[in-house]
Design an enzyme around this catalytic site. Structure first.
Site, PDB file in Angstrom:
ATOM      1  N   GLY A  27     -82.009 -65.511  -8.328  1.00 32.15           N
ATOM      2  CA  GLY A  27     -83.350 -64.961  -8.157  1.00 32.15           C
ATOM      3  C   GLY A  27     -84.015 -65.711  -7.012  1.00 32.15           C
ATOM      4  N   ALA A  28     -84.600 -64.960  -6.076  1.00 31.10           N
ATOM      5  CA  ALA A  28     -85.062 -65.566  -4.825  1.00 31.10           C
ATOM      6  C   ALA A  28     -85.991 -66.775  -5.007  1.00 31.10           C
ATOM      7  CB  ALA A  28     -85.706 -64.486  -3.954  1.00 31.10           C
ATOM      8  N   ARG A  46     -76.966 -69.190   0.092  1.00 26.91           N
ATOM      9  CA  ARG A  46     -77.046 -67.722  -0.064  1.00 26.91           C
ATOM     10  C   ARG A  46     -77.927 -67.208   1.075  1.00 26.91           C
ATOM     11  NH1 ARG A  46     -78.117 -65.197  -5.754  1.00 26.91           N
ATOM     12  NH2 ARG A  46     -76.789 -63.582  -4.877  1.00 26.91           N
ATOM     13  N   ASP A 104     -85.671 -59.855  -2.325  1.00 24.69           N
ATOM     14  CA  ASP A 104     -85.106 -61.101  -1.792  1.00 24.69           C
ATOM     15  C   ASP A 104     -85.608 -61.408  -0.391  1.00 24.69           C
ATOM     16  OD1 ASP A 104     -83.099 -60.264  -3.976  1.00 24.69           O
ATOM     17  OD2 ASP A 104     -82.683 -62.364  -3.526  1.00 24.69           O
ATOM     18  N   ASN A 158     -83.126 -56.083  -1.889  1.00 25.50           N
ATOM     19  CA  ASN A 158     -83.065 -56.515  -3.291  1.00 25.50           C
ATOM     20  C   ASN A 158     -81.660 -56.209  -3.799  1.00 25.50           C
ATOM     21  OD1 ASN A 158     -84.381 -57.627  -5.654  1.00 25.50           O
ATOM     22  ND2 ASN A 158     -84.268 -55.587  -6.549  1.00 25.50           N
ATOM     23  N   LYS A 159     -81.406 -56.552  -5.038  1.00 30.62           N
ATOM     24  CA  LYS A 159     -80.071 -56.386  -5.628  1.00 30.62           C
ATOM     25  C   LYS A 159     -79.471 -55.014  -5.326  1.00 30.62           C
ATOM     26  CE  LYS A 159     -78.090 -58.747  -7.340  1.00 30.62           C
ATOM     27  NZ  LYS A 159     -77.044 -59.468  -6.542  1.00 30.62           N
TER      28      LYS A 159
HETATM   29  O1  MRU Z   1     -78.020 -62.055  -6.956  1.00 29.68           O
HETATM   30  P1  MRU Z   1     -79.283 -62.384  -7.693  1.00 29.68           P
HETATM   31  O2  MRU Z   1     -79.148 -62.301  -9.166  1.00 29.68           O
HETATM   32  O3  MRU Z   1     -79.888 -63.678  -7.218  1.00 29.68           O
HETATM   33  O4  MRU Z   1     -80.287 -61.236  -7.242  1.00 29.68           O
HETATM   34  C1  MRU Z   1     -81.629 -61.340  -7.641  1.00 29.68           C
HETATM   35  C2  MRU Z   1     -82.446 -60.187  -7.249  1.00 29.68           C
HETATM   36  O5  MRU Z   1     -82.009 -59.271  -6.592  1.00 29.68           O
HETATM   37  C3  MRU Z   1     -83.900 -60.244  -7.657  1.00 29.68           C
HETATM   38  O6  MRU Z   1     -84.401 -58.967  -7.879  1.00 29.68           O
HETATM   39  C4  MRU Z   1     -84.705 -60.907  -6.526  1.00 29.68           C
HETATM   40  O7  MRU Z   1     -84.152 -62.135  -6.179  1.00 29.68           O
HETATM   41  C5  MRU Z   1     -86.123 -61.103  -6.927  1.00 29.68           C
HETATM   42  S1  MRU Z   1     -86.338 -62.342  -8.169  1.00 29.68           S
HETATM   43  C6  MRU Z   1     -87.976 -62.503  -8.454  1.00 29.68           C
END
Ligand code: MRU
Length: 352
Positions: A52-53, A94, A240, A250-251
């Site tokens: 999560g960012a 990342r 992100d 985003n994801k």
């Molecule tokens: O690969 P991840 O689990 O780190 O991906 C996270 C996401 O895509 C979240 O939606 C994003 O980081 C926002 S968290 C507030």
């Protein structure tokens, strides 16, 4: 409606080490692990033990303090040089979430003003604590703004996990959901499972059900027909990295949800703190998308995909074009199109 939150914090600084919930083990096991070295920090971020960012931003920030503690010399120039080297390694772990490089660089810059090793460490820790607190407060504000903006909507869909597990506070997209609950508004959530690592099915479902919020997990591939059936009032996701034109990474799968929402005539919101906006990136095409291990898709142990003669494409994120986004919910309020203009105003207000 109230929410109950009594799990350990996602990330906690003990004074010497970083404690995190190992998210790879959820929901089967709730285990707190300690990151004592730069290698531990890099490994935890890489394998998504913390993810999560904003959460990886805070982890990276404390990671710089851990790095300083590992340095054996007291010579200031050497300390700064070794700190910078470690910070660079952590910041590159990342590539898509801008919060990570932002937080690490912020700590590095402040720490480098120290005149002794002790002062460098003190400055680094103070800045890391600030990043932690600012994110927690931003989540609360996003929750309040989001509750107001989405007050007419009860059934919300979200993707991945943008909640307590992804931030130092109540979350961004899930912050909006908690914000609604705290404001006494009815709220029910559809969480798409989020292949291949199942952050929606494992983490969002765990987090929301623990907080007493009704949650239904759906296969990613069912989202379009669910939205079209009229059972979803709005979609809210995290981000992100947001470019200055409003394109939001985003994801992987978020873009598909945005297209489905558009098709169904449903509002599609992104919720993110200002630390997720990247003043250096003017549009989504310039956002570097992390490619992850093909084995995440193959199913390492079960070998679901033939191992011979089959390629895997495993991007961790995608970019939702600004025109598909109804609003971006930030701690400063809700941004609307024209995003180039509203983001410029936001960034100058926050002097980012
Ligand atoms: O690969 P991840 O689990 O780190 O991906 C996270 C996401 O895509 C979240 O939606 C994003 O980081 C926002 S968290 C507030």
């Amino acid at each position: 409606m109230s929410i109950s939150i009594d799990n350990p914090p996602t990330i906690n600084w003990t004074g010497q080490e970083i404690e995190i919930i190992d998210q790879t083990l959820l929901p089967d096991e709730l285990k707190v692990i300690r990151l004592k070295t730069v290698e531990d920090v890099v490994d935890a971020i890489k394998r998504l033990a913390i993810r999560g960012a904003p959460a990886i931003g805070a982890c990276g920030a404390y990671g710089v303090v851990v790095a300083i503690d590992q340095i054996t010399t007291n010579e200031v120039t050497q300390v700064i040089s070794e700190m910078n080297e470690a910070a660079e390694t952590i910041g590159e772990t990342r590539p898509t979430a801008v919060n990570l490089s932002y937080a690490v660089e912020r700590v590095q810059k402040t720490a480098a003003e120290g005149k002794s090793k002790e002062e460098i460490r003190e400055f680094a820790l103070t800045e890391a604590n600030k990043i932690f607190t600012e994110d927690r407060d931003a989540c609360d504000s996003i929750g309040r703004h989001g509750a107001e903006e989405l007050s007419a909507y009860t059934n919300l869909m979200t993707h991945c996990n943008a909640g307590r597990l992804a931030t130092t506070g109540i979350g961004t997209a899930l912050g909006v959901i908690y914000g609604k609950a705290l404001a006494g508004q009815p709220v029910e959530v559809f969480a798409s499972e989020t292949r291949p690592l199942l952050q929606g099915a494992r983490l969002t479902a765990w987090e929301l059900s623990n907080a007493g919020i009704a949650v239904t997990v759906i296969p990613d591939s069912s989202a379009c027909s669910l939205m079209t059936s009229g059972r979803v009032d709005a979609v809210v996701v995290g981000a992100d990295r947001i470019a200055t034109n409003g394109d939001a990474a985003n994801k992987i799968g978020t873009f598909t949800h945005a297209v489905s929402a558009h098709n169904a005539g449903i509002p599609f919101y992104v919720a993110a703190p200002i630390t997720t906006f990247d003043p250096e990136t003017s549009n989504g095409q310039d956002i570097k998308i992390e490619q992850r291990d093909p084995n995440e898709v193959r199913g390492v142990e079960k070998s679901n995909v033939p191992t011979e003669g089959v390629e895997i494409w495993n991007p961790a994120f995608d970019v939702t074009p600004a025109e598909l986004i109804t609003g971006i919910i930030t701690e400063y309020g809700v941004l609307r199109s024209d995003y180039s203009k509203s983001i410029e105003d936001l960034l100058s207000k926050a002097s980012l």
